[in-house]
Design an enzyme around this catalytic site. Structure first.
Site, short mmCIF file in Angstrom:
data_model
loop_
_atom_site.label_atom_id
_atom_site.label_comp_id
_atom_site.label_asym_id
_atom_site.label_seq_id
_atom_site.Cartn_x
_atom_site.Cartn_y
_atom_site.Cartn_z
N THR A 197 0.67 -1.29 0.09
CA THR A 197 0.01 -0.14 -0.05
C THR A 197 0.82 1.28 0.13
OG1 THR A 197 -1.66 -1.22 1.29
CG2 THR A 197 -1.84 1.32 1.49
N ARG A 234 -12.82 -8.78 -2.16
CA ARG A 234 -12.30 -8.47 -0.83
C ARG A 234 -12.00 -7.07 -0.57
NH1 ARG A 234 -7.04 -6.39 1.32
NH2 ARG A 234 -6.93 -7.24 3.63
N ILE A 235 -12.43 -6.35 0.63
CA ILE A 235 -12.14 -5.10 0.85
C ILE A 235 -11.31 -4.85 2.00
CG2 ILE A 235 -13.14 -2.83 1.62
CD1 ILE A 235 -15.50 -3.64 0.01
N GLY A 236 -10.04 -4.23 2.06
CA GLY A 236 -9.42 -4.11 3.09
C GLY A 236 -9.30 -2.90 4.00
N ASP A 237 -8.29 -2.42 4.62
CA ASP A 237 -8.35 -1.21 5.50
C ASP A 237 -8.22 0.11 4.97
OD1 ASP A 237 -5.28 -0.13 6.17
OD2 ASP A 237 -5.39 -2.15 5.27
N THR A 242 -0.61 1.03 6.95
CA THR A 242 -0.19 0.09 5.74
C THR A 242 0.03 -1.17 6.68
OG1 THR A 242 1.41 -0.58 4.22
CG2 THR A 242 2.05 0.83 5.99
N GLY A 243 -0.05 -2.55 5.95
CA GLY A 243 0.15 -3.81 6.55
C GLY A 243 -1.04 -4.82 6.51
N GLU A 244 -1.38 -5.54 7.50
CA GLU A 244 -2.21 -6.50 7.52
C GLU A 244 -3.62 -5.84 7.61
OE1 GLU A 244 -1.61 -10.08 9.84
OE2 GLU A 244 0.72 -10.10 9.26
#
Length: 326
Positions: A196, A224-227, A246-248
């Site tokens: 990201t 899929r939708i992330g943060d 940024t990250g998991e």
């Protein structure tokens, strides 16, 4: 107010064996983006304009995972997402499931300014983009040879790739700790899954803004939708600070990481760096992530709990730093 400040990131979780040439290219891009932001701030552009300008540059270059160079879904396509937030009035806009818009961050800003909503996704977001006349491209424009190779590795390992992680059994760190050179089914691990991007800015008027953009996880499920597009999770800006994470993504969502930095500044009266350190230590559970932040006092801070984070920051008093490792 302590003057303007800016920070950029290109992802948290870096393979310790990342080739020196790749590291140098990443740092050159971060430096270029910082200089673009610095020039804009010296020209008195407001924070919200600067974060969009910088993230557009990051989306255009395929080094990191946003815009061109985005990670691929399990179907080999790109589904991008982005969000932007103006701390002046806490206005925000976000998009997900973007497949043809060259600069998702600018579409997110249009959602904020030209629609009655805060978040549009998939076909609705694409239709809105056409109505607004934004620059578009076929999905193939966003796909790079490196990411096609990385998707192949992910499928062979039957895994989803976070950050610059290399698929391996029993991998427990934020980035891979592996011997180099490595081959998997004949493919050299000189190809890396990207991550990201984000930018946070406070301008000379003390206005904070934040922007985050990504292609998500390599080999992710379609839809899929992330943060990154979620206000309060991957992105947040208010009166006191601006934050980009940024990250998991799933861990960042659970911890509402970006908003929590602002919350502990407000409710625990912590300073910016102390707030960042607190959130990274207390809110990620077993997840791995990093973030960048600025305060309305002209401070800049960052933190991460993994092997590294591509980042750069600068302040009006002449401080400038670009780095990857601790």
């Amino acid at each position: 107010m302590g003057g303007w400040a800016i920070a950029v990131h290109g992802g948290a979780g870096v393979d310790p064996n990342l080739p020196a040439e790749r590291q140098e290219k990443a740092k050159q891009l971060l430096t270029r983006c910082l200089n673009i932001g610095i020039s804009a701030l010296r020209s008195s552009l407001p924070a919200i304009d600067v974060v969009e300008l910088v993230v557009r540059e990051l989306e255009t270059d395929p080094i990191f995972n946003s815009g061109r160079g985005s990670a691929l879904t399990a179907n080999g396509t790109v589904e991008m997402e982005a969000s932007i937030m103006d701390g002046d009035g806490r206005r925000c806009g976000a998009v997900s499931g973007i497949t043809t818009v060259k600069n998702p961050i600018s579409l997110a800003r249009l959602v904020m300014e030209k629609s009655p909503h805060s978040y549009l996704a998939f076909s609705g977001a694409e239709e809105f983009a056409k109505q607004q006349g934004v620059e578009m491209a076929d999905n193939d424009y966003f796909i790079t040879e490196d990411n096609v190779g990385m998707l192949k590795l992910a499928k062979e390992a039957n895994t989803i790739l976070y950050d610059y992680r290399i698929p391996a059994v029993g991998l427990e760190s934020c980035a891979a700790a592996v011997e180099s050179p490595i081959h998997m089914n004949g493919l050299p691990i000189s190809v890396y899954a990207p991550e990201t991007v984000g930018c946070v800015v406070v301008d000379s008027q003390g206005r904070c803004a934040a922007a985050t953009s990504t292609g998500g996880l390599m080999n992710k499920m379609t839809g899929r939708i992330g943060d990154s597009p979620l206000i309060g999770a991957g992105t947040y800006a208010g009166e006191r600070c601006g934050v980009s994470c940024t990250g998991e993504g799933e861990a960042i969502i659970r911890g509402t990481l970006a908003r929590d930095v602002a919350a502990v500044m407000e409710y625990k009266e912590l300073g910016l760096q102390d707030a960042v350190d607190y959130v990274i230590k207390k809110r990620l559970d077993k997840g791995f992530a990093g973030l960048i932040a600025v305060s309305n006092k002209g401070e800049v801070a960052y933190g991460f709990n993994c092997n590294g984070m591509f980042r750069g920051c600068a302040t009006e008093d002449g401080f400038m730093e670009v780095g990857i490792w601790e």
